[in-house]
Design a protein around this motif. Sequence first.
Motif, mmCIF file in Angstrom:
data_model
loop_
_atom_site.group_PDB
_atom_site.id
_atom_site.type_symbol
_atom_site.label_atom_id
_atom_site.label_comp_id
_atom_site.label_asym_id
_atom_site.label_seq_id
_atom_site.Cartn_x
_atom_site.Cartn_y
_atom_site.Cartn_z
ATOM 1 N N THR A 113 -28.488 0.835 41.788
ATOM 2 C CA THR A 113 -28.980 1.147 43.131
ATOM 3 C C THR A 113 -29.618 2.531 43.094
ATOM 4 O O THR A 113 -29.233 3.383 42.289
ATOM 5 N N MET A 114 -30.606 2.740 43.945
ATOM 6 C CA MET A 114 -31.249 4.050 44.030
ATOM 7 C C MET A 114 -31.691 4.304 45.461
ATOM 8 O O MET A 114 -32.121 3.381 46.164
ATOM 9 N N LEU A 115 -31.556 5.544 45.889
ATOM 10 C CA LEU A 115 -31.919 5.950 47.245
ATOM 11 C C LEU A 115 -33.222 6.732 47.182
ATOM 12 O O LEU A 115 -33.291 7.786 46.540
ATOM 13 N N LEU A 116 -34.264 6.212 47.845
ATOM 14 C CA LEU A 116 -35.586 6.825 47.825
ATOM 15 C C LEU A 116 -36.045 7.108 49.252
ATOM 16 O O LEU A 116 -35.464 6.614 50.222
ATOM 17 N N SER A 117 -37.123 7.874 49.361
ATOM 18 C CA SER A 117 -37.658 8.226 50.680
ATOM 19 C C SER A 117 -38.951 7.484 50.988
ATOM 20 O O SER A 117 -39.649 7.856 51.927
ATOM 21 N N GLY A 118 -39.278 6.441 50.236
ATOM 22 C CA GLY A 118 -40.498 5.683 50.476
ATOM 23 C C GLY A 118 -40.270 4.198 50.323
ATOM 24 O O GLY A 118 -39.344 3.766 49.628
ATOM 25 N N PRO A 119 -41.121 3.358 50.950
ATOM 26 C CA PRO A 119 -40.937 1.902 50.930
ATOM 27 C C PRO A 119 -41.496 1.221 49.686
ATOM 28 O O PRO A 119 -42.030 0.127 49.761
ATOM 29 N N ARG A 120 -41.405 1.866 48.531
ATOM 30 C CA ARG A 120 -41.780 1.227 47.277
ATOM 31 C C ARG A 120 -40.963 1.814 46.145
ATOM 32 O O ARG A 120 -40.493 2.946 46.226
ATOM 33 N N VAL A 121 -40.789 1.014 45.081
ATOM 34 C CA VAL A 121 -39.983 1.446 43.953
ATOM 35 C C VAL A 121 -40.487 0.731 42.706
ATOM 36 O O VAL A 121 -41.035 -0.375 42.796
ATOM 37 N N THR A 122 -40.316 1.357 41.547
ATOM 38 C CA THR A 122 -40.691 0.762 40.267
ATOM 39 C C THR A 122 -39.444 0.653 39.405
ATOM 40 O O THR A 122 -38.705 1.632 39.241
ATOM 41 N N GLN A 123 -39.208 -0.544 38.868
ATOM 42 C CA GLN A 123 -37.994 -0.806 38.095
ATOM 43 C C GLN A 123 -38.310 -1.856 37.036
ATOM 44 O O GLN A 123 -39.187 -2.698 37.222
ATOM 45 N N ASP A 124 -37.601 -1.812 35.913
ATOM 46 C CA ASP A 124 -37.746 -2.838 34.883
ATOM 47 C C ASP A 124 -36.403 -3.518 34.663
ATOM 48 O O ASP A 124 -35.346 -2.909 34.876
ATOM 49 N N ALA A 125 -36.453 -4.774 34.261
ATOM 50 C CA ALA A 125 -35.235 -5.538 33.980
ATOM 51 C C ALA A 125 -34.899 -5.408 32.501
ATOM 52 O O ALA A 125 -35.795 -5.472 31.660
ATOM 53 N N PRO A 126 -33.624 -5.229 32.138
ATOM 54 C CA PRO A 126 -33.275 -5.013 30.730
ATOM 55 C C PRO A 126 -33.272 -6.285 29.895
ATOM 56 O O PRO A 126 -33.340 -6.209 28.676
ATOM 57 N N PHE A 127 -33.192 -7.452 30.539
ATOM 58 C CA PHE A 127 -33.174 -8.702 29.787
ATOM 59 C C PHE A 127 -33.719 -9.816 30.675
ATOM 60 O O PHE A 127 -33.976 -9.603 31.870
ATOM 61 N N ALA A 128 -33.913 -10.973 30.084
ATOM 62 C CA ALA A 128 -34.479 -12.104 30.817
ATOM 63 C C ALA A 128 -33.443 -12.717 31.751
ATOM 64 O O ALA A 128 -32.238 -12.662 31.499
ATOM 65 N N GLY A 129 -33.938 -13.313 32.838
ATOM 66 C CA GLY A 129 -33.062 -13.954 33.809
ATOM 67 C C GLY A 129 -33.587 -13.781 35.218
ATOM 68 O O GLY A 129 -34.627 -13.154 35.440
ATOM 69 N N PRO A 130 -32.896 -14.323 36.216
ATOM 70 C CA PRO A 130 -33.317 -14.161 37.611
ATOM 71 C C PRO A 130 -32.951 -12.777 38.143
ATOM 72 O O PRO A 130 -31.804 -12.344 38.059
#
Length: 328
Positions: free
Chosen positions: A201-218
């Motif tokens: 989880t991360m708390l940001l001050s804007g309505p967008r975020v960039t994140q990557d998934a560490p492995f395959a899956g939903p």
Amino acid sequence: DKVVEDMGVIAAHLADNPGVWYWTHLTIEAKGLAKLARNIEPLLRGGEVVSGLLSTLETPPTNGDPGLCRAFDDAYWMIKVLVSRYRVPGANEDLIRAYQAGHQNVNQTFVAADAWAWQRLHDAVTAGQVVLEPLRQAERHECLSPITFVLRFEDRALAESYLVCNVLKYRWRFTMPATRPARRWWQFPSAVPQARDFNPTMLLSGPRVTQDAPFAGPLTVGVTIQWPAGSNGAGEQLTEITMAEPLKIDANSELSLLGSLDGSERALMLFVTVITLVTALPTLYFAKASFGSFGDYIAILAWAIGVDQGKNLLQMLRSFPADAPTSP
């Protein structure tokens, strides 16, 4: 030391005559705002209140009187808020009432404006008019590749409001189940990654975020929109948004050796492997009952180097077209 000295000079100058710096910018912007507001004055739905504010805005103070400067500043920000919301039904009427109820207190009007924007946001989320989705739609998303998620607003004015862009906080959540990858026939059990949860989880001050998934899956993505001060300072208020359905994350093709090879390269590797087994073992190992001398190992090393260089030669020849010109 030089920076501190310069800051001291600026602070002393502002203390003596702060209007020199402030009004240089404000009066220029106020002139354009007043002209725009006059053209749409009936749409501002403020009657005599708006007319009086515009009269103040059109006559900037020249003598530096604190009372006149404060009135001019309040008129500027009040008109700016009304102009930004005149297309929203009922908004300006409520803001004018808050302005009058607070004895022409602009700060109280700003509180009412934030409360109005929060209610609009809450209603938009309930009506499904705020959607959480990837910024760019792609045919496939791979693990370890950054993906940008955004909140898309049907109401552009709401998306650009001061509350949404500068006041609210956004707690983003990412969840993937603890699935264990399938074991391939060439892998030892210890080489298969262990199953683990992915739930940052991360708390940001804007309505967008960039994140990557560490492995395959939903991958399930959600965000909690937080208003720390709440309505009229009554405490924190929250609203939840979750992506319509989990995002399918595929394995990273750049990190998979077999996935990055085409059919011909796989065939070449298989061919070299077969030649290796057919020629090397009978010649260098099975035919020698006393295998194990230093010369035997040197012979295997030399043969392996030769096979590898032969494979490299075949790959190099494949990279040239059949009709490529040759140098004399």
